[in-house]
Design an enzyme around this catalytic site. Structure first.
Site, PDB file in Angstrom:
ATOM      1  CB  SER A   1     -57.826  17.022 -19.263  1.00  0.00           C
ATOM      2  OG  SER A   1     -56.728  16.624 -20.075  1.00  0.00           O
TER       3      SER A   1
ATOM      4  CE  LYS B   1     -35.474  11.588 -26.910  1.00  0.00           C
ATOM      5  NZ  LYS B   1     -35.755  11.863 -25.480  1.00  0.00           N
TER       6      LYS B   1
ATOM      7  CB  SER C   1     -48.258  15.722 -25.653  1.00  0.00           C
ATOM      8  OG  SER C   1     -47.332  14.850 -26.272  1.00  0.00           O
TER       9      SER C   1
ATOM     10  CD1 TRP D   1     -47.565  12.000 -17.103  1.00  0.00           C
ATOM     11  CD2 TRP D   1     -47.434  12.812 -19.178  1.00  0.00           C
ATOM     12  NE1 TRP D   1     -47.912  10.980 -17.966  1.00  0.00           N
ATOM     13  CE2 TRP D   1     -47.835  11.454 -19.257  1.00  0.00           C
ATOM     14  CE3 TRP D   1     -47.303  13.545 -20.366  1.00  0.00           C
ATOM     15  CZ2 TRP D   1     -48.087  10.804 -20.462  1.00  0.00           C
ATOM     16  CZ3 TRP D   1     -47.552  12.898 -21.569  1.00  0.00           C
ATOM     17  CH2 TRP D   1     -47.942  11.541 -21.619  1.00  0.00           C
TER      18      TRP D   1
ATOM     19  CE1 TYR E   1     -50.091  13.660 -15.202  1.00  0.00           C
ATOM     20  CE2 TYR E   1     -49.292  15.820 -14.591  1.00  0.00           C
ATOM     21  CZ  TYR E   1     -50.015  15.007 -15.437  1.00  0.00           C
ATOM     22  OH  TYR E   1     -50.662  15.556 -16.526  1.00  0.00           O
TER      23      TYR E   1
END
Length: 334
Positions: free
Chosen positions: A151, A216, A206, A21, A54
Site C-alpha cells: 500500500s 459536503k 479514499s 478505516w 484501524y
C-alpha cells in the site's frame, strides 16, 4: 455487481469493496457496522478491507463477529501491517518478528485461519527489502495468506520487490493499494503503468477524498465532520480544490446525479483498477455508493471531469512521497 480478478491469483474481487478505516470499531457502533456489512454483502460486495491499526484492532474484532454470521468462502478478507500498535519499539514496521506476531493477532481478532490478502501498509526503510519479501512470501507458502500486497509503495520499490521475490523463489506481491480519486490522480503517471508492467492488481482507497467529493464541504466544514476532526483533509479544503468541487457539484446537479456516484463511477470505468474501497457510516451512504456500480458517465461528462480535475504531472508523486516519509517517521517515533 461486477468482479475483477487479481492477476496471477484465483481471487475475484467485487469492483466495489467495503473498508473499515475510521468506521468499524470507531465512529460506527457494532450493530450498525453489521447492518452495513450485511447490506453490502447481500448487494454483491465480497471484498472487506481492514488493517490492524484501524481503531487499534477493534475494526478487525467487529468484522470477525460479522464473519461468524456469513459463509467464509463467499468473502475476500484483507488486512494490513506496519503502523504502531503500541508504544513498544518493536510493535511496528515490517520486520519479520513484527509481521509474524501481527498476522497471528489479526487472525485471532477476525476468528479466521487465513487471510485472502495481506498488505504491507507502507514501505519500511528500517527493514531490508529481502527480509520483507521473504516474510510475506513465507506467509503465502505457510497458508496463512493467499496473496500479499503493498500500500502506497513507490514504483521503484514495487519493481525491486518483484525482482527480489523472483530471486528468492517466493511468491511476489500481487496487488498495490494506493490513494486515488478525482482530486488526487498522480498514480496515473507512474504507479498504474508500473502495476500493469508487473502484473499487479490495483485496489484504491479514499475514492471520495475523505468526503470532499460528495460536496459536503463546499459551504464550509460542518461541526463533527471528518474535516473538523482531522487535518489530513486540509489540502482539499483550499481555494483551488474548493473551486473545482463547486464546479463538479454543479455539473452533477445539472445531470441529476449524486456527486459521490459520479466520483466512484469515474474510477470504476478504469480497467486498470481491480476494486475501489468505500466506507460508510450508515446504510444511506452505502446505498449511494452501490448506485455507482450501475452508473456509466458518457464521454462528454468524462471529458468534463478531466477538464475539472486535470491529471497532475508525475513530479507531484515525488512531493507526495516526501510528505509520506515525514508522516511515517513521525508515526514510527523516529
Amino acid at each position: 455487481m461486477r468482479y475483477r480478478q487479481v492477476p496471477g491469483t484465483d481471487l475475484q474481487l467485487s469492483v466495489l469493496a467495503i473498508g473499515g478505516w475510521l468506521t468499524f470499531g470507531g465512529s460506527v457502533d457494532e450493530a450498525t457496522s453489521h447492518r452495513i456489512l450485511h447490506t453490502a454483502v447481500d448487494a454483491g460486495i465480497n471484498f472487506l478491507d481492514l488493517a490492524d491499526v484501524y481503531s487499534h484492532g477493534a475494526a478487525e474484532q467487529v468484522v470477525g463477529n460479522f464473519l461468524a454470521q456469513r459463509r467464509r468462502s463467499d468473502l475476500i478478507v484483507s488486512s494490513k501491517v506496519f503502523f504502531p500498535m503500541s508504544d513498544a519499539p518493536g510493535d511496528r514496521g515490517l520486520s519479520r518478528a513484527h509481521v509474524l506476531a501481527s498476522i497471528d493477532a489479526t487472525l485471532q481478532r477476525l476468528r479466521l485461519s487465513h487471510l485472502d490478502l495481506y498488505f504491507c501498509h507502507r514501505e519500511d526503510p528500517a527493514t531490508p527489502l529481502p527480509e520483507i519479501v521473504a516474510t510475506m512470501g513465507g506467509l503465502v507458502q505457510a497458508g496463512k495468506v493467499r496473496a500479499w500486497g503493498t500500500s502506497c509503495w513507490r514504483p521503484a520499490t514495487l519493481r525491486a520487490a518483484v525482482a527480489e521475490a523472483r530471486a528468492q523463489g517466493v511468491p511476489p506481491p500481487k496487488v498495490e493499494q494506493p490513494c486515488y480519486n478525482l482530486l488526487q490522480r498522480d498514480i496515473e503517471g507512474e504507479v498504474l503503468p508500473t502495476c500493469q508492467e508487473l502484473g499487479l492488481g490495483v485496489v484504491v482507497w479514499s475514492p471520495l477524498a475523505g468526503g470532499a467529493l460528495t460536496g459536503k464541504y463546499i459551504d464550509g466544514v460542518p461541526p463533527g465532520s471528518r474535516a473538523a476532526q482531522s487535518r489530513w483533509l486540509e489540502p482539499w479544503l483550499q481555494p483551488k480544490p474548493q473551486a473545482q468541487l463547486r464546479a463538479f457539484v454543479a455539473a452533477c446537479r445539472q445531470r441529476s446525479v449524486d456527486p459521490a456516484v459520479v466520483a466512484l463511477a469515474f474510477l470504476l470505468q478504469r480497467r486498470e483498477l481491480t476494486s475501489v474501497i468505500t466506507g460508510a457510516t450508515h446504510e444511506r451512504q452505502l446505498q449511494t455508493n452501490l448506485a455507482a456500480e450501475a452508473y456509466v458517465p458518457d464521454a462528454a461528462f468524462l471529458a468534463e471531469l478531466d477538464r475539472l480535475f486535470p491529471f497532475s504531472p508525475p513530479s507531484a508523486l515525488g512531493k507526495s512521497w516526501q510528505k509520506l516519509k515525514g508522516a511515517v517517521r513521525r508515526l514510527r517515533g523516529s
